[in-house]
Design a protein around this motif. Structure first.
Motif, short mmCIF file in Angstrom:
data_model
loop_
_atom_site.label_atom_id
_atom_site.label_comp_id
_atom_site.label_asym_id
_atom_site.label_seq_id
_atom_site.Cartn_x
_atom_site.Cartn_y
_atom_site.Cartn_z
N PHE A 287 45.96 -0.66 29.31
CA PHE A 287 45.67 -1.16 27.86
C PHE A 287 46.31 -2.10 26.77
O PHE A 287 47.95 -2.06 26.68
CB PHE A 287 45.56 0.33 27.04
N VAL A 288 45.44 -3.15 26.70
CA VAL A 288 46.15 -4.45 25.66
C VAL A 288 44.97 -4.52 24.82
O VAL A 288 43.77 -4.26 25.23
CB VAL A 288 47.29 -5.08 26.78
N ALA A 289 45.73 -5.08 23.66
CA ALA A 289 44.49 -5.60 23.41
C ALA A 289 44.93 -7.82 23.45
O ALA A 289 46.21 -8.22 22.90
CB ALA A 289 45.08 -5.89 21.38
N CYS A 290 43.84 -8.08 23.43
CA CYS A 290 43.97 -9.64 23.47
C CYS A 290 42.78 -10.29 23.33
O CYS A 290 41.63 -10.08 22.57
CB CYS A 290 43.66 -9.97 24.73
N ILE A 291 43.26 -11.74 23.24
CA ILE A 291 42.26 -12.53 22.56
C ILE A 291 41.19 -13.26 23.78
O ILE A 291 42.01 -13.95 24.61
CB ILE A 291 43.00 -13.76 21.46
N TYR A 292 40.21 -13.49 23.52
CA TYR A 292 39.12 -13.72 24.51
C TYR A 292 38.88 -15.51 23.87
O TYR A 292 38.21 -15.65 22.87
CB TYR A 292 37.87 -13.00 24.90
N GLU A 293 39.46 -16.39 24.49
CA GLU A 293 39.57 -17.59 24.49
C GLU A 293 38.13 -18.51 24.04
O GLU A 293 37.65 -19.42 23.39
CB GLU A 293 40.39 -18.80 25.24
N PHE A 294 37.31 -17.27 24.58
CA PHE A 294 35.69 -17.86 24.31
C PHE A 294 34.80 -17.84 23.53
O PHE A 294 33.90 -18.84 22.48
CB PHE A 294 34.65 -17.15 25.62
N ASP A 295 35.41 -16.65 22.85
CA ASP A 295 34.84 -16.44 21.08
C ASP A 295 35.54 -15.87 20.41
O ASP A 295 35.68 -16.14 19.35
CB ASP A 295 33.68 -15.47 21.06
N GLY A 296 37.04 -16.01 20.48
CA GLY A 296 38.03 -16.41 19.16
C GLY A 296 38.49 -14.62 18.79
O GLY A 296 38.99 -14.69 17.41
N PHE B 24 36.59 -4.10 26.29
CA PHE B 24 36.15 -2.00 25.91
C PHE B 24 35.13 -3.44 24.47
O PHE B 24 34.85 -4.17 24.63
CB PHE B 24 36.68 -2.00 25.12
N SER B 25 34.15 -2.60 24.84
CA SER B 25 32.54 -3.62 23.21
C SER B 25 32.53 -2.23 21.90
O SER B 25 32.42 -1.51 22.57
CB SER B 25 31.85 -3.73 24.06
N PRO B 26 32.27 -2.85 20.90
CA PRO B 26 32.96 -4.29 20.23
C PRO B 26 33.81 -4.32 20.23
O PRO B 26 34.79 -4.83 21.45
CB PRO B 26 31.86 -4.00 19.09
N ASN B 27 34.10 -6.00 19.02
CA ASN B 27 34.88 -6.13 19.92
C ASN B 27 35.91 -5.54 18.76
O ASN B 27 35.53 -4.69 18.10
CB ASN B 27 35.37 -8.26 19.01
N GLY B 28 37.63 -5.74 18.99
CA GLY B 28 38.15 -5.06 18.50
C GLY B 28 38.23 -4.31 16.81
O GLY B 28 38.37 -3.25 16.28
N LYS C 35 31.83 -3.73 31.99
CA LYS C 35 32.23 -4.50 33.46
C LYS C 35 32.23 -5.66 33.35
O LYS C 35 32.69 -6.54 34.20
CB LYS C 35 31.35 -4.19 34.51
N ASP C 36 33.10 -6.56 31.73
CA ASP C 36 32.90 -7.77 31.93
C ASP C 36 34.37 -7.89 32.00
O ASP C 36 35.27 -7.38 31.46
CB ASP C 36 32.43 -8.06 30.18
N SER C 37 33.91 -8.53 31.96
CA SER C 37 36.23 -8.91 32.99
C SER C 37 36.71 -10.75 32.56
O SER C 37 35.50 -11.59 32.70
CB SER C 37 36.34 -8.28 33.78
N SER C 38 37.65 -10.87 32.10
CA SER C 38 37.94 -12.29 32.61
C SER C 38 39.46 -12.52 32.42
O SER C 38 40.17 -11.59 32.70
CB SER C 38 37.76 -13.07 31.18
N MET D 146 47.70 -11.91 24.73
CA MET D 146 47.89 -11.00 24.45
C MET D 146 48.88 -10.83 22.98
O MET D 146 49.90 -11.18 23.07
CB MET D 146 48.55 -10.29 25.82
N LEU D 147 47.85 -9.46 22.44
CA LEU D 147 48.39 -9.17 21.35
C LEU D 147 49.25 -7.76 21.26
O LEU D 147 50.64 -8.07 20.57
CB LEU D 147 47.46 -8.93 20.09
N LEU D 148 48.86 -6.91 21.90
CA LEU D 148 49.72 -5.88 22.07
C LEU D 148 49.34 -4.91 23.08
O LEU D 148 48.76 -4.97 23.52
CB LEU D 148 49.55 -5.25 20.92
N LYS D 149 50.59 -4.20 24.01
CA LYS D 149 50.58 -3.55 25.21
C LYS D 149 49.72 -1.80 23.77
O LYS D 149 50.40 -1.53 22.96
CB LYS D 149 51.50 -3.16 25.57
N VAL D 150 48.27 -1.41 24.18
CA VAL D 150 48.02 -0.43 23.33
C VAL D 150 48.13 0.87 24.21
O VAL D 150 48.22 1.22 25.29
CB VAL D 150 46.60 -0.93 23.06
N ILE D 151 48.72 2.13 23.26
CA ILE D 151 49.39 2.87 24.26
C ILE D 151 48.43 4.11 22.81
O ILE D 151 49.05 5.63 23.35
CB ILE D 151 50.73 3.52 23.37
N SER D 152 47.92 3.87 22.06
CA SER D 152 47.57 5.18 20.84
C SER D 152 45.29 5.18 21.44
O SER D 152 45.11 5.85 20.72
CB SER D 152 47.36 5.05 19.69
#
Length: 154
Positions: free
Chosen positions: A59-68, A90-94, A106-109, A116-122
């Motif tokens: 799992f990661v936290a990332c920025i989706y360029e389409f909506d920022g 995952f939905s909704p946004n972070g 199932k939304d993917s890109s 990429m912001l961070l590798k999510v461990i929690s």
């Protein structure tokens, strides 16, 4: 707490406000119009994202360029040559999901390593069937801090 930093030079300050998990701001006077000085109370985490530490189904936290916005995501594929990850969001946004929780979609890109912001461990399941997930507050604060810094830098 073993990593906490002693905050020196605050004896004359009266008003303290937490900024994030790593910093506080302090003022000699109370009120929002006061002059504040920022102090680090914990070391700021490493700003670099470690591409090599990630693997499929992580799992990661990332920025989706389409909506920022930033999203918690599951890695489904890795392109080592172009340093990109295919992720399912995952939905909704972070930011919105922290209170309510995150649901798989199932939304993917494909996301570039720079987003990429961070590798999510929690990330933990909060329901028996594993339909809803929650992030630890400290990890959420780290992600929010990195996202805010990234947005401020443009």
């Amino acid at each position: 707490m073993n990593e906490a930093i002693a905050v020196k030079g605050t004896r004359s300050f009266h008003y303290f406000v937490p900024i994030n998990s790593f910093q506080i701001k302090a003022s000699q006077l109370s009120g929002p119009d006061s002059d504040f000085k920022v102090f680090d109370v914990l070391p700021v985490p490493n700003a670099e994202f470690d591409f090599d530490s990630c693997q499929v189904d992580g799992f990661v936290a990332c920025i989706y360029e389409f909506d920022g916005c930033w999203y918690v995501s599951r890695i489904t594929n890795i392109d080592v040559v172009s340093k990109e990850f295919e992720v399912e969001f995952f939905s909704p946004n972070g930011h919105t999901g922290f209170v309510k929780g995150y649901k798989t979609t199932k939304d993917s890109s494909w996301i570039r390593n720079e987003n990429m912001l961070l590798k999510v461990i929690s990330l933990k399941k909060t329901t028996v069937r594993g339909r809803l997930f929650k992030l630890d507050k400290n990890e959420y604060d780290i992600i929010e801090n990195k996202f805010s810094s990234r947005m401020a830098d443009g």
